[in-house]
Design a protein around this motif. Sequence first.
Motif, PDB file in Angstrom:
ATOM      1  N   GLU A 189       0.813  -1.214   0.000  1.00  0.00           N
ATOM      2  CA  GLU A 189       0.000   0.000   0.000  1.00  0.00           C
ATOM      3  C   GLU A 189       0.849   1.267   0.000  1.00  0.00           C
ATOM      4  O   GLU A 189       0.570   2.237  -0.700  1.00  0.00           O
ATOM      5  N   GLU A 190       1.944   1.253   0.812  1.00  0.00           N
ATOM      6  CA  GLU A 190       2.722   2.482   0.970  1.00  0.00           C
ATOM      7  C   GLU A 190       3.712   2.726  -0.186  1.00  0.00           C
ATOM      8  O   GLU A 190       4.353   3.778  -0.247  1.00  0.00           O
ATOM      9  N   ALA A 191       3.842   1.772  -1.119  1.00  0.00           N
ATOM     10  CA  ALA A 191       4.790   1.950  -2.224  1.00  0.00           C
ATOM     11  C   ALA A 191       4.327   3.085  -3.142  1.00  0.00           C
ATOM     12  O   ALA A 191       3.137   3.223  -3.413  1.00  0.00           O
ATOM     13  N   ALA A 192       5.292   3.901  -3.618  1.00  0.00           N
ATOM     14  CA  ALA A 192       4.957   5.070  -4.445  1.00  0.00           C
ATOM     15  C   ALA A 192       5.919   5.178  -5.618  1.00  0.00           C
ATOM     16  O   ALA A 192       7.014   4.612  -5.594  1.00  0.00           O
ATOM     17  N   ASP A 193       5.499   5.932  -6.631  1.00  0.00           N
ATOM     18  CA  ASP A 193       6.358   6.155  -7.801  1.00  0.00           C
ATOM     19  C   ASP A 193       7.430   7.206  -7.523  1.00  0.00           C
ATOM     20  O   ASP A 193       8.476   7.219  -8.160  1.00  0.00           O
ATOM     21  N   GLU A 194       7.159   8.131  -6.603  1.00  0.00           N
ATOM     22  CA  GLU A 194       8.032   9.304  -6.412  1.00  0.00           C
ATOM     23  C   GLU A 194       9.226   9.026  -5.505  1.00  0.00           C
ATOM     24  O   GLU A 194      10.170   9.797  -5.459  1.00  0.00           O
ATOM     25  N   TYR A 195       9.189   7.974  -4.721  1.00  0.00           N
ATOM     26  CA  TYR A 195      10.280   7.655  -3.783  1.00  0.00           C
ATOM     27  C   TYR A 195      10.180   6.177  -3.416  1.00  0.00           C
ATOM     28  O   TYR A 195       9.137   5.542  -3.636  1.00  0.00           O
ATOM     29  N   ALA A 196      11.273   5.656  -2.876  1.00  0.00           N
ATOM     30  CA  ALA A 196      11.271   4.255  -2.441  1.00  0.00           C
ATOM     31  C   ALA A 196      10.784   4.160  -0.994  1.00  0.00           C
ATOM     32  O   ALA A 196      10.769   5.158  -0.263  1.00  0.00           O
ATOM     33  N   THR A 197      10.371   2.961  -0.615  1.00  0.00           N
ATOM     34  CA  THR A 197       9.842   2.712   0.725  1.00  0.00           C
ATOM     35  C   THR A 197      10.511   1.448   1.272  1.00  0.00           C
ATOM     36  O   THR A 197      10.629   0.465   0.528  1.00  0.00           O
ATOM     37  N   PRO A 198      10.924   1.442   2.534  1.00  0.00           N
ATOM     38  CA  PRO A 198      11.471   0.188   3.083  1.00  0.00           C
ATOM     39  C   PRO A 198      10.346  -0.829   3.255  1.00  0.00           C
ATOM     40  O   PRO A 198       9.230  -0.451   3.588  1.00  0.00           O
TER      41      PRO A 198
END
Length: 368
Positions: A189-198
């Motif tokens: 859910e928290e994954a985004a195109d603008e930045y990476a997520t751990p």
Amino acid sequence: MSISPFLRLKEIAPQEQPKSDEDFSVAWQSPANIAIIKYWGKKYGQLPASPSLSMTLDQAVTETHVNVFTKKRVKGIMAINGDPDHLFLPKMQRLYDWMAADLPVLNSISLSVSTRNTFPHSTGIASSASGISAFALCLLSIAGKIMSAEPSMDEFLHMASGCARIGSGSACRSMYGGFAVWGRSGCIEEAADEYATPVTGHIHPAMYSMRDAILVISADPKILSSTLGHESMQGHPFFSGRIGQSNKNLEEALQAMSANDFEKLSAVAECEALTLHALIMSANPGSLLMKPATVEVIHRVREARNKGIPLFFTLDAGANVHVMYPDASAAIVENFIRDVLQPLCEDNRVIFDRCGKGPVNITSIPGL
Ligand code: PMV
């Protein structure tokens, strides 16, 4: 209207005025990462066409020191390692210009950059990920220092990841230790195109000690730049199929990683590596980046796995091979690598690496 990625920095330091005209320096060490699910092809604005998932490395790092001069007449990046035409300068300049457009304090300074890798650049080991992430961290530290803004480490890394993406997409994933995902996806859910997520919650603890032996098949510079490679996906006959496949592979990789199912992870990771090369080969114009020894290693790895040795291979856009294996099987796998795979490498070169902890601020470490 798009929201500034530096909103938090501006909230902390609303004046955006330089608070000091002293020269100073900053330094960061940042790791390379190896993608298990590959980013290949982008959308407008340096956004990924599909999600990717990587493991951050430990030993393959770049150390970047930036000296900041506040009173020199020539503004911007003056040189990298004393070279005003350094190979990485265009990518770094693009990142600098993008940040300076939103953070005008960066327009009033001159930078002298010195950077070194613990591994050879442009050999299929993602030197742009470590190099660009280290530089993005330095630029953000510089902006924060001039503005006297001190965001929390979480906020800082989040902003640095969004910046790093502009210089090199895969660099945004190097901001986090362990595993990072970049690109929107139905399964995180928290994954985004603008930045990476751990990707903390989805991973079995045993995965954090995974090993990666980087087999240097050729230390020659890459014959296909990633910029051209990503561009070659525009109009590629398999582009839409690839987007569906990478989303499905991400879901399967996450299931395997949460269940510590190494066999399942091996199948997904090898499918991703071979798909990347299949896309590169079938582009127009196509490129063949594997060398005979790359193919030989792939066969030997699969034979060993069939005999019960837990390992898999993955590839970046180059000839070198990453062989990944669980920490618990390090002795047996490393014996196999030394006996069978190492002689296939250029100058017998293997870099034994493992899952790492992410970037380190080395600004105040004396002697570095
Ligand atoms: O970050 P770039 O633009 O150099 O692209 C990297 C692409 C691959 O390394 C082949 C795959 C990946 O996800 O890292």
